[in-house]
Design an enzyme around this catalytic site. Structure first.
Site, PDB file in Angstrom:
ATOM      1  N   HIS A   1     -15.532 -35.680   6.597  1.00 25.89           N
ATOM      2  CA  HIS A   1     -14.458 -36.648   6.817  1.00 25.89           C
ATOM      3  C   HIS A   1     -13.248 -35.930   7.390  1.00 25.89           C
ATOM      4  O   HIS A   1     -12.470 -35.293   6.670  1.00 25.89           O
ATOM      5  CB  HIS A   1     -14.068 -37.363   5.526  1.00 25.89           C
ATOM      6  CG  HIS A   1     -13.156 -38.526   5.758  1.00 25.89           C
ATOM      7  ND1 HIS A   1     -13.585 -39.833   5.717  1.00 25.89           N
ATOM      8  CD2 HIS A   1     -11.848 -38.580   6.090  1.00 25.89           C
ATOM      9  CE1 HIS A   1     -12.564 -40.634   5.987  1.00 25.89           C
ATOM     10  NE2 HIS A   1     -11.487 -39.889   6.220  1.00 25.89           N
TER      11      HIS A   1
ATOM     12  N   ASN B   1      -0.740 -40.240   7.133  1.00 23.06           N
ATOM     13  CA  ASN B   1       0.046 -40.934   6.101  1.00 23.06           C
ATOM     14  C   ASN B   1       0.125 -40.157   4.795  1.00 23.06           C
ATOM     15  O   ASN B   1       0.212 -40.753   3.713  1.00 23.06           O
ATOM     16  CB  ASN B   1      -0.536 -42.332   5.821  1.00 23.06           C
ATOM     17  CG  ASN B   1      -0.269 -43.305   6.936  1.00 23.06           C
ATOM     18  OD1 ASN B   1       0.844 -43.418   7.428  1.00 23.06           O
ATOM     19  ND2 ASN B   1      -1.311 -44.000   7.360  1.00 23.06           N
TER      20      ASN B   1
ATOM     21  N   HIS C   1     -12.950 -41.412   0.114  1.00 23.23           N
ATOM     22  CA  HIS C   1     -11.849 -40.888  -0.714  1.00 23.23           C
ATOM     23  C   HIS C   1     -11.958 -41.236  -2.191  1.00 23.23           C
ATOM     24  O   HIS C   1     -10.960 -41.566  -2.847  1.00 23.23           O
ATOM     25  CB  HIS C   1     -10.504 -41.401  -0.176  1.00 23.23           C
ATOM     26  CG  HIS C   1     -10.225 -41.041   1.250  1.00 23.23           C
ATOM     27  ND1 HIS C   1     -10.499 -39.797   1.771  1.00 23.23           N
ATOM     28  CD2 HIS C   1      -9.696 -41.773   2.263  1.00 23.23           C
ATOM     29  CE1 HIS C   1     -10.146 -39.771   3.048  1.00 23.23           C
ATOM     30  NE2 HIS C   1      -9.664 -40.960   3.371  1.00 23.23           N
TER      31      HIS C   1
ATOM     32  N   ASP D   1     -10.331 -34.443   5.300  1.00 24.10           N
ATOM     33  CA  ASP D   1      -9.417 -35.494   5.757  1.00 24.10           C
ATOM     34  C   ASP D   1      -8.348 -34.948   6.709  1.00 24.10           C
ATOM     35  O   ASP D   1      -7.332 -35.601   6.927  1.00 24.10           O
ATOM     36  CB  ASP D   1      -8.761 -36.227   4.584  1.00 24.10           C
ATOM     37  CG  ASP D   1      -8.121 -37.549   4.989  1.00 24.10           C
ATOM     38  OD1 ASP D   1      -8.570 -38.135   5.988  1.00 24.10           O
ATOM     39  OD2 ASP D   1      -7.168 -37.987   4.320  1.00 24.10           O
TER      40      ASP D   1
ATOM     41  N   HIS E   1     -10.528 -36.060  11.239  1.00 20.51           N
ATOM     42  CA  HIS E   1     -10.094 -36.888  12.357  1.00 20.51           C
ATOM     43  C   HIS E   1      -9.647 -36.032  13.535  1.00 20.51           C
ATOM     44  O   HIS E   1      -9.280 -34.864  13.374  1.00 20.51           O
ATOM     45  CB  HIS E   1      -8.897 -37.765  11.944  1.00 20.51           C
ATOM     46  CG  HIS E   1      -9.103 -38.548  10.697  1.00 20.51           C
ATOM     47  ND1 HIS E   1      -9.909 -39.662  10.634  1.00 20.51           N
ATOM     48  CD2 HIS E   1      -8.600 -38.378   9.445  1.00 20.51           C
ATOM     49  CE1 HIS E   1      -9.896 -40.147   9.402  1.00 20.51           C
ATOM     50  NE2 HIS E   1      -9.104 -39.383   8.661  1.00 20.51           N
TER      51      HIS E   1
END
Length: 284
Positions: free
Chosen positions: A26, A246, A176, A241, A28
């Site tokens: 996971h 955020n 998550h 992640d 990005h």
């Protein structure tokens, strides 16, 4: 193009050595925005974090493979993710965001580009639940491709959504750790509901996002992750992640790597979590 890698100056080396084939399931890529523009209706605008930054981080941590998860700031424009996969197809797979306008040809193109799943956000700060008619139409389309669906949930929604989730006709992944709050400990209803889902044959759980449910050094998140790994050892995944969209604080991914022995407490469990499980699901 010159890529800013100065963020690595603030990252220490992890104490835990990852096994060969370790997968970040996971993470990005963001932009660069002048090449891959962010969605006009996005809820946040991240700093650019292109494929070169992701690869540099993984080399720093000792990560061999990765699953690039499309983030909502890019919407249904999956080009940045596909571009990263194309840079090293043996190393990368992807999870896309799609909508009801995608055609069979669009899905074929994504599949050929290394995509193996779709993601839907249910979290309120990203807009809340999707149009469920679109959701079910997409599920019907992708199950024939052998894909899975990734569900990004808020902890309070796990119980009311469990009935729908348990009836899904394809593998599903809960992102998550369901965002269950670490401060509430292991005796909380959202975690009990998540454990119940984890016992289903088509349920996978990502024990990532410790930095979303806790503060450094994330010790309160570890018991939650350990329960999920022990309940579902052959269908758990781990991820960083990166670059933490955020986020409430700057996260050093070495802290997340060093938590792994507290999640998966022996070598066999770590091999499953980091290597065998993602290889089976994503075809590495």
């Amino acid at each position: 193009m010159t890529v800013d890698l100065t963020f690595l100056e603030h990252r220490r080396a992890p104490r835990v050595k990852l096994p060969a084939g370790a997968t970040d399931a996971h993470c990005h890529v963001f932009g660069p925005g002048d090449t891959f523009p962010y969605a006009p209706n996005r809820r946040y605008t991240p700093k650019d974090a292109p494929k070169e930054a992701l690869r540099a981080l993984h080399d720093h941590l000792g990560v061999s493979r990765a699953v690039i998860v499309q983030a909502s700031c890019h919407g249904t424009d999956n080009r940045a993710m596909l571009d990263c996969i194309a840079s090293d197809p043996k190393r990368y797979r992807g999870v896309a965001i799609v909508d009801g306008t995608f055609t069979d040809k669009d899905f074929e193109t994504l599949h050929e580009g290394g995509v193996r799943g779709v993601r839907f956000n249910f979290v309120k700060h990203l807009g809340g639940a999707p149009d469920m008619n679109v959701f079910m139409r997409v599920i019907d389309r992708v199950k024939g491709l052998g894909w899975h669906v990734v569900l990004h949930l808020d902890a309070p929604d796990i119980v009311p959504l469990s009935g729908m989730i348990s009836r899904l006709p394809l593998p599903f992944i809960v992102d998550h750790m369901g965002r269950v709050p670490a401060l509430a400990g292991v005796d909380q209803e959202p975690l009990r509901a998540l454990v119940k889902l984890a016992r289903l044959d088509n349920c996978w759980i990502k024990v990532c996002g410790a930095e979303r449910i806790d503060l450094p050094p994330y010790n309160r998140a570890a018991p939650i992750a350990r329960i999920l790994v022990e309940v579902n050892p052959e269908r758990v995944l781990w991820g960083t992640d990166f670059p933490h969209p955020n986020s409430t604080h700057e996260c050093d991914e070495a802290d997340l790597v060093d938590l792994i022995p507290h999640y998966a407490v022996n070598e066999r469990a770590q091999q499953r979590l980091l290597v065998d499980n993602p290889a089976r699901l994503y075809g590495f």
